[in-house]
Write a protein that holds these residues in place. Structure first.
Motif, PDB file in Angstrom:
ATOM      1  N   ALA A 112       0.688  -0.983   0.008  1.00  0.00           N
ATOM      2  CA  ALA A 112      -0.148   0.192   0.040  1.00  0.00           C
ATOM      3  C   ALA A 112       0.845   1.203   0.051  1.00  0.00           C
ATOM      4  O   ALA A 112       0.559   2.364  -0.498  1.00  0.00           O
ATOM      5  CB  ALA A 112      -0.890   0.053   1.253  1.00  0.00           C
ATOM      6  N   LEU A 113       2.067   1.217   0.779  1.00  0.00           N
ATOM      7  CA  LEU A 113       2.948   2.343   0.748  1.00  0.00           C
ATOM      8  C   LEU A 113       3.438   2.405  -0.631  1.00  0.00           C
ATOM      9  O   LEU A 113       3.576   3.603  -0.961  1.00  0.00           O
ATOM     10  CB  LEU A 113       3.887   2.030   1.812  1.00  0.00           C
ATOM     11  CG  LEU A 113       4.799   3.024   2.268  1.00  0.00           C
ATOM     12  CD1 LEU A 113       4.135   4.216   3.011  1.00  0.00           C
ATOM     13  CD2 LEU A 113       5.814   2.621   2.947  1.00  0.00           C
ATOM     14  N   GLY A 114       3.849   1.409  -1.173  1.00  0.00           N
ATOM     15  CA  GLY A 114       4.299   1.470  -2.613  1.00  0.00           C
ATOM     16  C   GLY A 114       3.559   2.089  -3.805  1.00  0.00           C
ATOM     17  O   GLY A 114       3.960   2.791  -4.583  1.00  0.00           O
ATOM     18  N   LYS A 115       2.473   2.155  -3.314  1.00  0.00           N
ATOM     19  CA  LYS A 115       1.371   2.513  -4.391  1.00  0.00           C
ATOM     20  C   LYS A 115       1.389   4.238  -4.200  1.00  0.00           C
ATOM     21  O   LYS A 115       0.570   4.904  -4.948  1.00  0.00           O
ATOM     22  CB  LYS A 115      -0.065   2.084  -4.215  1.00  0.00           C
ATOM     23  CG  LYS A 115      -0.109   0.574  -4.693  1.00  0.00           C
ATOM     24  CD  LYS A 115      -1.338   0.007  -4.164  1.00  0.00           C
ATOM     25  CE  LYS A 115      -1.331  -1.382  -4.748  1.00  0.00           C
ATOM     26  NZ  LYS A 115      -2.458  -2.270  -4.458  1.00  0.00           N
ATOM     27  N   MET A 116       1.970   4.768  -3.146  1.00  0.00           N
ATOM     28  CA  MET A 116       1.980   6.234  -2.847  1.00  0.00           C
ATOM     29  C   MET A 116       3.131   6.853  -3.772  1.00  0.00           C
ATOM     30  O   MET A 116       3.601   8.090  -3.251  1.00  0.00           O
ATOM     31  CB  MET A 116       1.812   6.473  -1.340  1.00  0.00           C
ATOM     32  CG  MET A 116       0.755   6.108  -0.597  1.00  0.00           C
ATOM     33  SD  MET A 116       0.887   6.284   1.074  1.00  0.00           S
ATOM     34  CE  MET A 116       1.116   7.944   1.393  1.00  0.00           C
TER      35      MET A 116
END
Length: 190
Positions: free
Chosen positions: A145-149
């Motif tokens: 989810a962090l990588g999608k930011m």
């Protein structure tokens, strides 16, 4: 022709209530062509979790781990060249951690990959005599989810309280609770 690094800029507003550290930080990240967005942003998270209150013992900087095998993902080096803190992101092997322990006052690892339980089961017995090493696990769904930011320019607000980290940008908020797998033996340093 070799691929070049992609440059990302991150503006962090950090409020770490657990360590009483507050401030704004500007990071310029040269993302290696083989590095994923998720891994790059885990380095940013590791920075936020470990940035020192002052630079009396040197600044915490993003190192050249993917370009130079003798460097970690992040490190804090004092003015004499002594490595204060060596930080790895991913799943380093025991030889790399032993080498890091011989060079640094403390070593921290953040594993965020789904295979962390398997990696840790193979490594845990080998780290019994590594008092300087601390190992944390980040839930892989959370790191994804962090990588999608990711963006070329990012503005993040990071709040840390009671061991929980909230990372927010203008659209998303990700809640992260790192799990301690192995603590440093603080008796070694008192």
């Amino acid at each position: 022709m070799a691929l070049k690094a992609t440059i990302h800029k991150v503006r962090l507003q950090l409020a770490d209530m657990d360590r009483n550290i507050y401030g704004d930080h500007e990071l310029t990240i040269a993302r290696h062509p083989s590095e994923t967005d998720e891994r790059m942003l885990m380095r940013v998270l590791a920075y936020a979790l470990n940035v020192p209150a002052d630079n009396e013992k040197g600044d915490l900087v993003l190192a050249k781990s993917l370009w130079d095998v003798d460097e970690p993902d992040l490190w804090q080096v004092d003015l004499t060249g002594q490595v204060i803190h060596w930080i790895e992101v991913g799943q380093p092997d025991d030889r790399r951690l032993a080498k890091a322990s011989s060079r640094a006052e403390k070593v921290t690892v953040y594993s965020y990959i789904a295979s962390t339980p398997i990696w840790w089961a193979a490594l845990v017995g080998k780290l019994n005599r590594a008092p300087k090493v601390e190992v944390w696990s980040i839930d892989p769904d959370v790191s994804q989810a962090l990588g999608k930011m990711v963006a070329r320019t990012m503005a993040w607000q990071i709040t840390i309280q009671d061991g929980t980290v909230w990372v927010s940008d203008t659209v998303n908020t990700v809640e992260i609770t790192p799990k301690l797998l192995k603590a440093r033996d603080e008796r070694e340093y008192n």
